[in-house]
Design a protein around this motif. Structure first.
Motif, PDB file in Angstrom:
ATOM      1  N   ASN A   1       0.868  -1.179   0.000  1.00  0.00           N
ATOM      2  CA  ASN A   1       0.000   0.000   0.000  1.00  0.00           C
ATOM      3  C   ASN A   1       0.902   1.225   0.000  1.00  0.00           C
ATOM      4  O   ASN A   1       1.785   1.346   0.856  1.00  0.00           O
ATOM      5  CB  ASN A   1      -0.898   0.026   1.238  1.00  0.00           C
ATOM      6  N   PHE A   2       0.672   2.114  -0.964  1.00  0.00           N
ATOM      7  CA  PHE A   2       1.519   3.285  -1.138  1.00  0.00           C
ATOM      8  C   PHE A   2       0.760   4.318  -1.958  1.00  0.00           C
ATOM      9  O   PHE A   2       0.159   3.974  -2.974  1.00  0.00           O
ATOM     10  CB  PHE A   2       2.801   2.848  -1.871  1.00  0.00           C
ATOM     11  N   ASP A   3       0.776   5.553  -1.526  1.00  0.00           N
ATOM     12  CA  ASP A   3       0.140   6.641  -2.285  1.00  0.00           C
ATOM     13  C   ASP A   3      -1.318   6.337  -2.636  1.00  0.00           C
ATOM     14  O   ASP A   3      -1.737   6.521  -3.774  1.00  0.00           O
ATOM     15  CB  ASP A   3       0.917   6.892  -3.581  1.00  0.00           C
ATOM     16  N   ASN A   4      -2.071   5.828  -1.698  1.00  0.00           N
ATOM     17  CA  ASN A   4      -3.481   5.474  -1.898  1.00  0.00           C
ATOM     18  C   ASN A   4      -3.686   4.416  -2.985  1.00  0.00           C
ATOM     19  O   ASN A   4      -4.741   4.350  -3.597  1.00  0.00           O
ATOM     20  CB  ASN A   4      -4.325   6.710  -2.204  1.00  0.00           C
ATOM     21  N   LYS A   5      -2.663   3.607  -3.250  1.00  0.00           N
ATOM     22  CA  LYS A   5      -2.759   2.498  -4.200  1.00  0.00           C
ATOM     23  C   LYS A   5      -2.457   1.211  -3.459  1.00  0.00           C
ATOM     24  O   LYS A   5      -1.702   1.199  -2.491  1.00  0.00           O
ATOM     25  CB  LYS A   5      -1.722   2.637  -5.325  1.00  0.00           C
ATOM     26  N   THR A   6      -3.001   0.124  -3.943  1.00  0.00           N
ATOM     27  CA  THR A   6      -2.668  -1.188  -3.414  1.00  0.00           C
ATOM     28  C   THR A   6      -2.174  -2.055  -4.567  1.00  0.00           C
ATOM     29  O   THR A   6      -2.867  -2.215  -5.566  1.00  0.00           O
ATOM     30  CB  THR A   6      -3.891  -1.852  -2.759  1.00  0.00           C
ATOM     31  N   LEU A   7      -0.969  -2.572  -4.413  1.00  0.00           N
ATOM     32  CA  LEU A   7      -0.385  -3.487  -5.394  1.00  0.00           C
ATOM     33  C   LEU A   7      -0.356  -4.864  -4.740  1.00  0.00           C
ATOM     34  O   LEU A   7       0.152  -5.022  -3.645  1.00  0.00           O
ATOM     35  CB  LEU A   7       1.037  -3.068  -5.753  1.00  0.00           C
ATOM     36  N   ALA A   8      -0.922  -5.850  -5.400  1.00  0.00           N
ATOM     37  CA  ALA A   8      -0.940  -7.209  -4.860  1.00  0.00           C
ATOM     38  C   ALA A   8      -0.498  -8.166  -5.952  1.00  0.00           C
ATOM     39  O   ALA A   8      -1.005  -8.113  -7.064  1.00  0.00           O
ATOM     40  CB  ALA A   8      -2.336  -7.562  -4.365  1.00  0.00           C
ATOM     41  N   PHE A   9       0.452  -9.032  -5.629  1.00  0.00           N
ATOM     42  CA  PHE A   9       0.966  -9.981  -6.612  1.00  0.00           C
ATOM     43  C   PHE A   9       1.685 -11.111  -5.915  1.00  0.00           C
ATOM     44  O   PHE A   9       1.953 -11.045  -4.717  1.00  0.00           O
ATOM     45  CB  PHE A   9       1.887  -9.278  -7.617  1.00  0.00           C
ATOM     46  N   LYS A  10       2.023 -12.143  -6.669  1.00  0.00           N
ATOM     47  CA  LYS A  10       2.796 -13.263  -6.158  1.00  0.00           C
ATOM     48  C   LYS A  10       4.208 -13.164  -6.708  1.00  0.00           C
ATOM     49  O   LYS A  10       4.395 -12.830  -7.854  1.00  0.00           O
ATOM     50  CB  LYS A  10       2.143 -14.588  -6.552  1.00  0.00           C
ATOM     51  N   GLY A  11       5.167 -13.465  -5.866  1.00  0.00           N
ATOM     52  CA  GLY A  11       6.567 -13.309  -6.240  1.00  0.00           C
ATOM     53  C   GLY A  11       7.018 -11.906  -5.896  1.00  0.00           C
ATOM     54  O   GLY A  11       6.220 -11.013  -5.679  1.00  0.00           O
ATOM     55  N   ASN A  12       8.342 -11.707  -5.842  1.00  0.00           N
ATOM     56  CA  ASN A  12       8.834 -10.382  -5.480  1.00  0.00           C
ATOM     57  C   ASN A  12      10.154 -10.029  -6.159  1.00  0.00           C
ATOM     58  O   ASN A  12      10.937  -9.281  -5.630  1.00  0.00           O
ATOM     59  CB  ASN A  12       8.973 -10.254  -3.967  1.00  0.00           C
ATOM     60  N   LYS A  13      10.388 -10.538  -7.350  1.00  0.00           N
ATOM     61  CA  LYS A  13      11.679 -10.275  -7.991  1.00  0.00           C
ATOM     62  C   LYS A  13      11.876  -8.801  -8.329  1.00  0.00           C
ATOM     63  O   LYS A  13      12.985  -8.336  -8.451  1.00  0.00           O
ATOM     64  CB  LYS A  13      11.849 -11.139  -9.240  1.00  0.00           C
ATOM     65  N   ASN A  14      10.792  -8.047  -8.448  1.00  0.00           N
ATOM     66  CA  ASN A  14      10.917  -6.624  -8.754  1.00  0.00           C
ATOM     67  C   ASN A  14      11.158  -5.765  -7.521  1.00  0.00           C
ATOM     68  O   ASN A  14      11.371  -4.574  -7.645  1.00  0.00           O
ATOM     69  CB  ASN A  14       9.639  -6.132  -9.448  1.00  0.00           C
ATOM     70  N   LEU A  15      11.113  -6.343  -6.353  1.00  0.00           N
ATOM     71  CA  LEU A  15      11.244  -5.572  -5.122  1.00  0.00           C
ATOM     72  C   LEU A  15      12.661  -5.635  -4.559  1.00  0.00           C
ATOM     73  O   LEU A  15      12.867  -5.870  -3.375  1.00  0.00           O
ATOM     74  CB  LEU A  15      10.231  -6.060  -4.093  1.00  0.00           C
ATOM     75  N   ILE A  16      13.645  -5.397  -5.380  1.00  0.00           N
ATOM     76  CA  ILE A  16      15.043  -5.525  -4.990  1.00  0.00           C
ATOM     77  C   ILE A  16      15.385  -4.597  -3.828  1.00  0.00           C
ATOM     78  O   ILE A  16      16.043  -4.999  -2.878  1.00  0.00           O
ATOM     79  CB  ILE A  16      15.965  -5.250  -6.196  1.00  0.00           C
TER      80      ILE A  16
END
Length: 131
Positions: free
Chosen positions: A103-118
């Motif tokens: 949750n960030f800037d009034n948005k919610t991002l939900a997904f499986k895996g986290n390779k983009n979250l370095i």
């Protein structure tokens, strides 16, 4: 007179509640999987305060508070800005993958895996929170 006291108490309570939630924050959460995936909540505030709440399969169980630099907060926000456009297309499918919710800037991002979250993964390693 009694009604005046009630109004004053409500004003005090509403002002103190507003103060607690006025800071912008990032909420990064990992859910459980069928195995030994870490389950936790991570809150990062604009002032650099970080609150980690380890639920399961983490080095720290319960709540711990840390501080990071303004530059690190900026890096996290920058990563989230770029990530919001690629999350849906790169989300993995699978029954046993933990879900990542941000949750960030009034948005919610939900997904499986986290390779983009370095940058988030590096922060978790730096703070030595996961096994």
């Amino acid at each position: 007179m009694k009604q005046l006291y009630i109004v004053i108490i409500l004003l005090i309570v509403s002002c103190s509640t507003t103060k607690n939630f006025s800071e912008d924050k990032i909420h990064y959460r990992k859910t459980a999987c069928l195995g030994k995936c870490p389950v936790f909540d991570l809150y990062v505030y604009d002032n650099g305060k970080v609150i980690f709440n380890g639920v399961n399969n983490t080095k720290i169980k319960g709540e711990a508070t840390y501080h990071i630099s303004a530059q690190q907060v900026k890096l996290l926000k920058g990563e989230l800005s770029k990530l919001s456009s690629v999350v849906d297309s790169e989300s993995k499918k699978g029954r046993d993958l933990p879900k990542t919710i941000v949750n960030f800037d009034n948005k919610t991002l939900a997904f499986k895996g986290n390779k983009n979250l370095i940058v988030f993964n590096n922060l978790l390693k730096q703070l030595d929170l996961l096994h």
